[in-house]
Write a protein that holds these residues in place. Sequence first.
Motif, mmCIF file in Angstrom:
data_model
loop_
_atom_site.group_PDB
_atom_site.id
_atom_site.type_symbol
_atom_site.label_atom_id
_atom_site.label_comp_id
_atom_site.label_asym_id
_atom_site.label_seq_id
_atom_site.Cartn_x
_atom_site.Cartn_y
_atom_site.Cartn_z
ATOM 1 N N ASP A 19 0.067 49.358 48.128
ATOM 2 C CA ASP A 19 1.089 48.624 48.878
ATOM 3 C C ASP A 19 1.550 47.415 48.058
ATOM 4 O OD1 ASP A 19 2.695 47.487 50.864
ATOM 5 O OD2 ASP A 19 1.009 46.330 51.668
ATOM 6 N N HIS A 20 2.829 47.382 47.754
ATOM 7 C CA HIS A 20 3.342 46.228 47.006
ATOM 8 C C HIS A 20 4.612 45.700 47.663
ATOM 9 C CE1 HIS A 20 6.232 49.028 45.155
ATOM 10 N NE2 HIS A 20 5.216 49.818 44.893
ATOM 11 N N SER A 21 4.572 45.667 49.010
ATOM 12 C CA SER A 21 5.751 45.203 49.741
ATOM 13 C C SER A 21 6.067 43.741 49.459
ATOM 14 C CB SER A 21 5.540 45.410 51.251
ATOM 15 O OG SER A 21 4.354 44.754 51.678
ATOM 16 N N GLU A 22 5.036 42.952 49.119
ATOM 17 C CA GLU A 22 5.259 41.535 48.828
ATOM 18 C C GLU A 22 5.369 41.265 47.330
ATOM 19 O OE1 GLU A 22 5.745 39.441 51.314
ATOM 20 O OE2 GLU A 22 5.444 41.110 52.691
ATOM 21 N N ALA A 23 5.347 42.319 46.538
ATOM 22 C CA ALA A 23 5.338 42.143 45.083
ATOM 23 C C ALA A 23 6.680 41.605 44.587
ATOM 24 C CB ALA A 23 5.010 43.461 44.391
ATOM 25 N N LEU A 24 6.603 40.585 43.764
ATOM 26 C CA LEU A 24 7.786 40.047 43.094
ATOM 27 C C LEU A 24 7.990 40.726 41.740
ATOM 28 C CD1 LEU A 24 7.078 36.263 43.751
ATOM 29 C CD2 LEU A 24 8.630 37.746 45.030
ATOM 30 N N LEU A 25 6.900 41.266 41.206
ATOM 31 C CA LEU A 25 6.945 41.856 39.862
ATOM 32 C C LEU A 25 5.735 42.753 39.687
ATOM 33 C CD1 LEU A 25 7.385 39.847 36.562
ATOM 34 C CD2 LEU A 25 5.276 41.075 36.988
ATOM 35 N N ILE A 26 5.960 43.934 39.096
ATOM 36 C CA ILE A 26 4.871 44.815 38.675
ATOM 37 C C ILE A 26 5.248 45.393 37.315
ATOM 38 C CG2 ILE A 26 3.598 46.962 39.082
ATOM 39 C CD1 ILE A 26 3.985 46.563 42.057
ATOM 40 N N TYR A 27 4.396 45.157 36.325
ATOM 41 C CA TYR A 27 4.550 45.802 35.026
ATOM 42 C C TYR A 27 3.283 46.610 34.761
ATOM 43 C CZ TYR A 27 8.029 42.077 34.057
ATOM 44 O OH TYR A 27 9.089 41.209 34.104
ATOM 45 N N ASP A 28 3.438 47.851 34.284
ATOM 46 C CA ASP A 28 2.280 48.576 33.773
ATOM 47 C C ASP A 28 2.686 49.262 32.478
ATOM 48 O OD1 ASP A 28 3.602 50.955 34.355
ATOM 49 O OD2 ASP A 28 2.312 51.498 36.039
ATOM 50 N N GLU A 29 1.834 50.166 31.962
ATOM 51 C CA GLU A 29 2.093 50.764 30.652
ATOM 52 C C GLU A 29 3.434 51.477 30.585
ATOM 53 O OE1 GLU A 29 -1.686 52.371 28.562
ATOM 54 O OE2 GLU A 29 -2.116 52.465 30.706
ATOM 55 N N SER A 30 3.865 52.071 31.702
ATOM 56 C CA SER A 30 5.138 52.793 31.694
ATOM 57 C C SER A 30 6.339 51.857 31.655
ATOM 58 C CB SER A 30 5.244 53.707 32.919
ATOM 59 O OG SER A 30 5.261 52.948 34.121
ATOM 60 N N SER A 31 6.103 50.537 31.851
ATOM 61 C CA SER A 31 7.199 49.563 31.809
ATOM 62 C C SER A 31 7.659 49.286 30.391
ATOM 63 C CB SER A 31 6.759 48.237 32.444
ATOM 64 O OG SER A 31 6.379 48.391 33.783
ATOM 65 N N PHE A 32 6.774 49.573 29.406
ATOM 66 C CA PHE A 32 7.024 49.178 28.031
ATOM 67 C C PHE A 32 7.665 50.333 27.267
ATOM 68 C CE2 PHE A 32 3.699 46.652 29.733
ATOM 69 C CZ PHE A 32 3.866 45.396 29.200
ATOM 70 N N GLY A 33 8.809 50.084 26.642
ATOM 71 C CA GLY A 33 9.468 51.128 25.879
ATOM 72 C C GLY A 33 10.680 50.600 25.141
ATOM 73 N N GLY A 34 10.900 49.309 25.184
ATOM 74 C CA GLY A 34 12.055 48.729 24.508
ATOM 75 C C GLY A 34 12.002 47.223 24.630
ATOM 76 N N ASP A 35 13.137 46.573 24.383
ATOM 77 C CA ASP A 35 13.190 45.125 24.494
ATOM 78 C C ASP A 35 12.992 44.668 25.936
ATOM 79 O OD1 ASP A 35 13.647 44.839 21.806
ATOM 80 O OD2 ASP A 35 15.814 44.918 22.002
ATOM 81 N N GLN A 36 13.502 45.465 26.901
ATOM 82 C CA GLN A 36 13.356 45.149 28.310
ATOM 83 C C GLN A 36 12.061 45.731 28.853
ATOM 84 O OE1 GLN A 36 15.726 42.566 28.758
ATOM 85 N NE2 GLN A 36 15.775 43.448 30.808
ATOM 86 N N ILE A 37 11.353 44.958 29.670
ATOM 87 C CA ILE A 37 10.125 45.402 30.326
ATOM 88 C C ILE A 37 10.489 45.701 31.771
ATOM 89 C CG2 ILE A 37 7.709 44.892 30.754
ATOM 90 C CD1 ILE A 37 8.590 44.825 27.793
ATOM 91 N N LYS A 38 10.360 46.947 32.175
ATOM 92 C CA LYS A 38 10.841 47.400 33.479
ATOM 93 C C LYS A 38 9.939 46.929 34.610
ATOM 94 C CE LYS A 38 13.578 49.946 36.089
ATOM 95 N NZ LYS A 38 14.994 49.555 36.284
#
Length: 581
Positions: A546-565
């Motif tokens: 549950d991440h209903s209150e999450a402002l930000l979540i980065y994990d390994e799949s976020s990394f792939g370029g200059d932008q971090i998803k």
Amino acid sequence: MANDDEDRLSALLLKWEEAWDLDEDISVADLCANHPELEQALADQIKLLKSMSWMKQDAADDDQDDDEEIDSLIGETLAGRYQIDSIVGFGGHGKVYKAFDPELERHVAVKVSKSIASENQTDELLEEARRAAKLKHSNIVAVYDVGRHEGQLFFVTELVEGQNLADLIAGGRVKPSEATRIVSALADALQFAHQQGFLHRDIKPANILLDHQGRVLVTDFGIATTIDKIEDHRGGTPGTLPYMAPEQIAGQVQLIDGRTDIHALGVVLYELLTGELPYLGRTPTAVREQILLRQPKPLSSLNRLVPKKLEAICLKCLAKHPADRYRTAMEVKQAFETPDSTSIAKIGLVVLGISLIALSLIAWRPWNGENTSAESKVAAPLVEGGIMFDGIRRILTPVMNSTLPLTIEAWIAPSDVNNSENQFIVGSDVPGHFGIGMGIGKGGHPMAETVRGGIDATRFRLSTNRWSHLAAVFASDETRIYLDGKLAATCEATNVPEVESPFVIGNLGEQQGNMRFTGKLRSVRISSGEKFKGEFISDESFTTSDHSEALLIYDESSFGGDQIKDLSGSGNDGSWESIVN
């Protein structure tokens, strides 16, 4: 473009390249006599390859007929700044000089093109140089500047005194241990570049330097492209034939990614261990056929001293399809560090012997009633995967420190818990003011910084060989820090910081160059509110909980370029940046 047209275009481009290698420039009109609709696409590809050729030229390639022209720049000052001292190397398309930069009082390497560049070419090259200059890594030759002198393009980089890997290989095979050291360092450099969104696409011994201390450096990142450009079919497929991957030769742009560089890494490892290239042919066409269709000879058939483990690593890098190779350069490095089955068997026998001795001693040791539950816990798995933070880069996020209460949590594996300085995993500090953050104190203890002070859970210590879940809750009544779901320490509440600033991952804050984190990070989450009020079971994956209150979540799949998803749905994508002291 239809698949048939892509295949024809690839075949025409290969035909042009073969002629170009023999100093013959076939016209686009002649090549496309039967397919005029492909003229423009082919012309664009050829233009790209020609524009890159001078930067790809090996510095060691000698051309004795050029003595007169080479001397013309010695003693000159390029762009009113770089004083040319001497020639380092030269070839048919470009020359490399040793020069002095009086503004920064240092010697540099300057690679100069023979051809005259247009304003557009200069602007494009300047853009690429600016991007390449962001690649600050101990195993990557730094790019300093790019410019134009009397119409000729030049590239300014760090000057490396030593030799390139081609010179080393020319002296014979290297020991497996040295080959492992070199390729492991290359894998480190490529992992960093790939995480920044860069693909090199021309990894070869001539582009790998060894300084006098033995440090391994990758050069010619000036001709690298970005993943975004590859995806938009704007990156082209330049490379050096014997080191090119099948997808490069076939023009399968959709398959080109970091695994293309891993294939070249395999070619370099093969050459280091055997003294030969894995694919040999008397003509470029024969070499292309080998790369596309033939399996290389087993390394052990050329050098019986090559360990089976290294042979297996090398052949996996050389797999024909990218999906069959290592997924990342970090996996290549980890493969070197994993003991092979023979070593494990030997270790097992030693451990068995020690265990029998230990059991015999325990049988005679009286029980003292002490609680040994901590020792009897199941050991956490060794660290695999994750994103490496090397102390020279961090992630800038758009989440501000003005939202309180707040919870920060991360899965981490620090590389050093004996650091003499505090290490911040996430921070929002501002010099001269106070911020909030979470990190590792001196000696490896979990800690948190608040506006009023901070806490250091000295009775707990993080491990370097497993993943640890660290969380800090900045609540309305107190600040709490947790390690693996267990409350580690508390202190008084924090206030809203005096100065609003964004959270930074891998450092204390946006304007801070010290107190940086070194190690692996698997995932990080910043949530509004008090996510934890008591002990809890740590989420293995932030994205499936549950991440209903999450402002930000980065994990390994976020990394792939200059932008971090940002995977939370809040749209708080981050970006890589270099740490400035």
